[in-house]
Design an enzyme around this catalytic site. Sequence first.
Site, short mmCIF file in Angstrom:
data_model
loop_
_atom_site.label_atom_id
_atom_site.label_comp_id
_atom_site.label_asym_id
_atom_site.label_seq_id
_atom_site.Cartn_x
_atom_site.Cartn_y
_atom_site.Cartn_z
N TRP A 14 1.24 -7.05 3.75
CA TRP A 14 0.52 -8.33 3.69
C TRP A 14 1.31 -9.45 4.38
O TRP A 14 2.53 -9.50 4.27
CB TRP A 14 0.32 -8.75 2.24
CG TRP A 14 -0.46 -7.81 1.38
CD1 TRP A 14 0.05 -7.01 0.40
CD2 TRP A 14 -1.87 -7.60 1.38
NE1 TRP A 14 -0.97 -6.31 -0.20
CE2 TRP A 14 -2.16 -6.65 0.37
CE3 TRP A 14 -2.93 -8.12 2.13
CZ2 TRP A 14 -3.44 -6.21 0.10
CZ3 TRP A 14 -4.21 -7.68 1.86
CH2 TRP A 14 -4.46 -6.73 0.85
N LYS A 48 6.48 -0.45 -3.02
CA LYS A 48 5.36 -0.97 -2.24
C LYS A 48 5.40 -2.50 -2.19
O LYS A 48 5.87 -3.14 -3.12
CB LYS A 48 4.04 -0.58 -2.93
CG LYS A 48 3.53 0.80 -2.57
CD LYS A 48 2.27 1.14 -3.37
CE LYS A 48 1.15 0.13 -3.14
NZ LYS A 48 -0.14 0.53 -3.76
N TYR A 49 4.83 -3.06 -1.14
CA TYR A 49 4.75 -4.54 -1.07
C TYR A 49 3.35 -4.95 -1.52
O TYR A 49 2.52 -5.35 -0.72
CB TYR A 49 4.98 -5.02 0.35
CG TYR A 49 6.15 -4.38 1.06
CD1 TYR A 49 7.40 -4.33 0.45
CD2 TYR A 49 6.01 -3.85 2.34
CE1 TYR A 49 8.48 -3.76 1.10
CE2 TYR A 49 7.09 -3.28 3.00
CZ TYR A 49 8.32 -3.22 2.37
OH TYR A 49 9.38 -2.65 3.02
N SER A 50 3.09 -4.81 -2.82
CA SER A 50 1.71 -5.00 -3.28
C SER A 50 1.47 -6.40 -3.82
O SER A 50 2.39 -7.14 -4.17
CB SER A 50 1.39 -3.95 -4.36
OG SER A 50 2.25 -4.12 -5.46
N VAL A 51 0.20 -6.76 -3.86
CA VAL A 51 -0.25 -7.95 -4.58
C VAL A 51 -1.02 -7.46 -5.81
O VAL A 51 -1.53 -6.33 -5.76
CB VAL A 51 -1.18 -8.82 -3.69
CG1 VAL A 51 -0.40 -9.44 -2.55
CG2 VAL A 51 -2.39 -8.03 -3.18
N SER A 67 -0.92 -5.74 -12.24
CA SER A 67 -2.03 -6.58 -12.70
C SER A 67 -2.46 -6.28 -14.14
O SER A 67 -2.78 -7.20 -14.89
CB SER A 67 -3.21 -6.46 -11.75
OG SER A 67 -3.61 -5.11 -11.62
N TYR A 119 -10.93 4.77 -4.70
CA TYR A 119 -9.85 5.06 -3.75
C TYR A 119 -9.64 6.57 -3.63
O TYR A 119 -9.38 7.08 -2.55
CB TYR A 119 -8.55 4.38 -4.17
CG TYR A 119 -8.64 2.88 -4.13
CD1 TYR A 119 -8.48 2.18 -2.93
CD2 TYR A 119 -8.94 2.14 -5.27
CE1 TYR A 119 -8.59 0.81 -2.88
CE2 TYR A 119 -9.06 0.76 -5.23
CZ TYR A 119 -8.88 0.10 -4.04
OH TYR A 119 -9.01 -1.27 -3.98
N1 LIG Z 1 -0.31 -1.51 -9.79
C1 LIG Z 1 -0.61 -2.54 -8.95
C2 LIG Z 1 -1.21 -2.03 -7.68
C3 LIG Z 1 -1.45 -3.15 -6.77
C4 LIG Z 1 -1.94 -2.70 -5.44
O1 LIG Z 1 -1.88 -1.51 -5.06
N2 LIG Z 1 -2.42 -3.67 -4.69
C5 LIG Z 1 -2.94 -3.39 -3.38
C6 LIG Z 1 -4.07 -4.33 -3.07
S1 LIG Z 1 -5.37 -4.22 -4.22
C7 LIG Z 1 -1.83 -3.63 -2.39
O2 LIG Z 1 -1.21 -4.68 -2.39
N3 LIG Z 1 -1.57 -2.64 -1.56
C8 LIG Z 1 -0.58 -2.75 -0.55
C9 LIG Z 1 -1.18 -2.85 0.78
O3 LIG Z 1 -2.42 -2.73 0.89
O4 LIG Z 1 -0.43 -3.07 1.74
C10 LIG Z 1 -1.55 -3.53 -9.65
O5 LIG Z 1 -2.69 -3.16 -10.03
O6 LIG Z 1 -1.16 -4.65 -9.81
#
Ligand SMILES: N[C@@H](CCC(=O)N[C@@H](CS)C(=O)NCC(=O)O)C(=O)O
Length: 273
Positions: A14, A48-51, A67, A119
Amino acid sequence: MSIVRPYPKSETGWRFDETYPNATPDHLFNSRFMHQLYFRDDPAYKGKYSVPLLWDKKTNRIVNNESAEMLRWLPHAFNSILEEDPGDVEGLDFYPADLRKKIDEVTPWLTSLICSGVYKAGFVRNQDNYEKNVVPLFAALNNLEALVYANGGPYILGTKLTELDLLAYPTIVRFDTVYAQHFKTNLGMIRHDYPVLNNWLKNLYWNVEGFKESTDFKHIKENYTKSHGDINPLAITPLGPYPDVEEGYASDWSKLKPGKVAHPLVLEAQSKL
Ligand SMILES: N[C@@H](CCC(=O)N[C@@H](CS)C(=O)NCC(=O)O)C(=O)O
């Protein structure tokens, strides 16, 4: 709050870019990429670089990036410094004592078969795995439709907005506009096959403060269709279906008739859930 732009992602993940509509700069450090925040917290970070990502401005550390944990914990996290009796903070108890058992029963199948189920069906690499995953997704949607109907709305468990609504919303609101075509989860659509879930969705989106305001279909659609090159190599984003969320919430729930996807494989899977 800082909002990333939905694409491109590639291996850098991101990025912040305030020129993209409704994205913002990183208000704290003006980082270009989300991963810079992960490394600022821990230079040896390997995940992972997640949001979403919650940052503590005082300790300069990440608080949490999960989350489901934030959903459980944030509504009460600051009770000790509230002037009011925490019990009186209206509308912020999404895990109320009288519904905990039910929430605990539904959460595992809601998250694994529906929220993650899209997914699991969408990121497969072959026909067999697609069919193996798309069938239980619709079996669980059939069950969710029946559950909301049995509880009489307007929320999944009846009159109280709970964690279940907050967990299901991001998946259901994206279902017709993204998943049905992009992830090929097209045995049915919320608007055509699940009148009860569609009514639940219309209510949240149009009538409940916070849902529409935090839903951005440009971000949602472009994230999937313009950042999964193997699934959609030309990155063309479909315009439809239109509208994103239908209008016309039916406040009299007794007039609704529950729907289902009656594909034989789905019905067989549903009978085993
Ligand atoms: N366990 C995490 C998973 C978060 C997750 O996988 N977020 C996705 C977006 S919905 C993300 O940032 N993926 C990394 C990417 O797409 O680069 C949560 O639900 O907060």
